[in-house]
Each structure stands twice: as C-alpha cells, then as structure tokens.
Design a protein around this motif. Structure first.
Motif, PDB file in Angstrom:
ATOM      1  N   ILE A 170       0.846  -1.206   0.000  1.00  0.00           N
ATOM      2  CA  ILE A 170       0.000   0.000   0.000  1.00  0.00           C
ATOM      3  C   ILE A 170       0.876   1.248   0.000  1.00  0.00           C
ATOM      4  N   ILE A 171       1.928   1.225   0.809  1.00  0.00           N
ATOM      5  CA  ILE A 171       2.858   2.360   0.837  1.00  0.00           C
ATOM      6  C   ILE A 171       3.522   2.523  -0.528  1.00  0.00           C
ATOM      7  N   ALA A 172       3.913   1.407  -1.162  1.00  0.00           N
ATOM      8  CA  ALA A 172       4.499   1.470  -2.506  1.00  0.00           C
ATOM      9  C   ALA A 172       3.513   2.093  -3.493  1.00  0.00           C
ATOM     10  N   LEU A 173       2.253   1.698  -3.407  1.00  0.00           N
ATOM     11  CA  LEU A 173       1.228   2.269  -4.288  1.00  0.00           C
ATOM     12  C   LEU A 173       1.048   3.765  -4.041  1.00  0.00           C
ATOM     13  N   LEU A 174       1.075   4.179  -2.782  1.00  0.00           N
ATOM     14  CA  LEU A 174       0.933   5.600  -2.458  1.00  0.00           C
ATOM     15  C   LEU A 174       2.115   6.406  -3.000  1.00  0.00           C
ATOM     16  N   PHE A 175       3.325   5.878  -2.819  1.00  0.00           N
ATOM     17  CA  PHE A 175       4.502   6.572  -3.361  1.00  0.00           C
ATOM     18  C   PHE A 175       4.452   6.611  -4.889  1.00  0.00           C
ATOM     19  N   SER A 176       4.004   5.520  -5.510  1.00  0.00           N
ATOM     20  CA  SER A 176       3.899   5.496  -6.976  1.00  0.00           C
ATOM     21  C   SER A 176       2.855   6.488  -7.466  1.00  0.00           C
ATOM     22  N   THR A 177       1.766   6.603  -6.737  1.00  0.00           N
ATOM     23  CA  THR A 177       0.726   7.569  -7.097  1.00  0.00           C
ATOM     24  C   THR A 177       1.253   8.992  -6.960  1.00  0.00           C
ATOM     25  N   ALA A 178       1.977   9.261  -5.873  1.00  0.00           N
ATOM     26  CA  ALA A 178       2.583  10.588  -5.682  1.00  0.00           C
ATOM     27  C   ALA A 178       3.588  10.873  -6.793  1.00  0.00           C
ATOM     28  N   PHE A 179       4.382   9.849  -7.151  1.00  0.00           N
ATOM     29  CA  PHE A 179       5.322  10.005  -8.262  1.00  0.00           C
ATOM     30  C   PHE A 179       4.582  10.409  -9.539  1.00  0.00           C
ATOM     31  N   LEU A 180       3.559   9.649  -9.885  1.00  0.00           N
ATOM     32  CA  LEU A 180       2.848   9.897 -11.136  1.00  0.00           C
ATOM     33  C   LEU A 180       2.222  11.292 -11.159  1.00  0.00           C
ATOM     34  N   GLY A 181       1.624  11.691 -10.041  1.00  0.00           N
ATOM     35  CA  GLY A 181       1.033  13.030  -9.966  1.00  0.00           C
ATOM     36  C   GLY A 181       2.071  14.120 -10.175  1.00  0.00           C
ATOM     37  N   CYS A 182       3.210  14.017  -9.482  1.00  0.00           N
ATOM     38  CA  CYS A 182       4.278  15.020  -9.626  1.00  0.00           C
ATOM     39  C   CYS A 182       4.871  14.993 -11.032  1.00  0.00           C
ATOM     40  N   TYR A 183       5.071  13.795 -11.558  1.00  0.00           N
ATOM     41  CA  TYR A 183       5.649  13.648 -12.903  1.00  0.00           C
ATOM     42  C   TYR A 183       4.752  14.306 -13.945  1.00  0.00           C
TER      43      TYR A 183
END
Length: 144
Positions: free
Chosen positions: A41-54
């Motif tokens: 879940i933490i990995a998914l949250l970080f990936s989501t934050a990555f995608l949003g910032c990217y």
C-alpha cells in the motif's frame, strides 16, 4: 517549491516505492501477509505521488531534451525506449494485480504479480537512472 524542483521529488517518491516493493516481496516470502499488504500500500501511495508530480511537471514545464553527448546518448535513449512503454503498461498491470487481492482472489493476484513485479521494479530502477542521466550527471536538460 517551483516546478524545476519536482524531478528530484518525484524520483525520491519512485525510489521509496521501489524500496517498499522489494520489502513487500521479502515480507510475503516470509509469510508476513499483513506487513506485505502495508508495504505494498505504501508502494502504491509513493507510486501515485510520483505519477502526480511527474505529470504536473511535464504539463507545467513541457518536454525536456537530454543534454548528454557522446556515449551517454545511446545509453540514455536505449533505457528510455525500454522504460516508456513498460511504464505505460505498468499502470494497468498494477491495477490488474491489486484488484484480485482486494477480492481475496490470491491465486489470481499471485499469477499477475509474477508479471507485474519485474516490470514495476525495472521501470522504477530505470526511472531513477534516467533521472540521474538527464538531470544530474550530464547537466540540466534542455527545454524543448
């Protein structure tokens, strides 16, 4: 924070996601299901934050060109050519891996994860290398 700072931030998010993906795999191999779920879940949250910032960065700043010369160019573009389509494919694969887990269909989750995991790890690692090559090692990128 201005948009030019975002590549460092989204690469940090990507690296944190990668660490949690790896930790999640270790935890499930140790039969620590609850810890595995938490880490993923933490990995998914970080990936989501990555995608949003990217996405925000590229919508704001636009396309940037690699500034490296010589041998770095074919290395960079080879990584990029493999990274981009796999990154695009990765999102639906992650979704197709998570949904069976949410439905307690762990047989299906495990089958899908065998394909999703190596692609997610590869995309994360190459994303970090691409950032380093484009923004750190060979000078700032050129705005297109």
């Amino acid at each position: 924070m201005n948009p030019e700072d975002l590549p460092k931030l989204y690469t940090l998010f990507n690296a944190c996601a990668l660490l949690h993906i790896i930790l999640g795999v270790v935890l499930i191999k140790q039969k620590q299901r609850t810890a595995h779920i938490t880490s993923m879940i933490i990995a998914l949250l970080f990936s989501t934050a990555f995608l949003g910032c990217y996405l925000y960065y590229h919508f704001t700043v636009g396309h940037v060109k690699f500034a490296g010369t010589g041998w770095s160019r074919p290395v960079y573009f080879t990584l990029l050519i493999s990274h981009v389509p796999l990154a695009i494919l990765n999102l639906p694969m992650i979704i197709m891996t998570v949904i069976p887990a949410l439905r307690n269909r762990f047989d299906k989750h495990k089958r899908m994860a065998k394909w999703t995991l190596p692609i997610w790890v590869y995309v994360s690692i190459t994303g970090i290398i691409i950032y380093l090559m484009c923004y750190e090692w060979f000078g700032p990128p050129i705005r297109a």
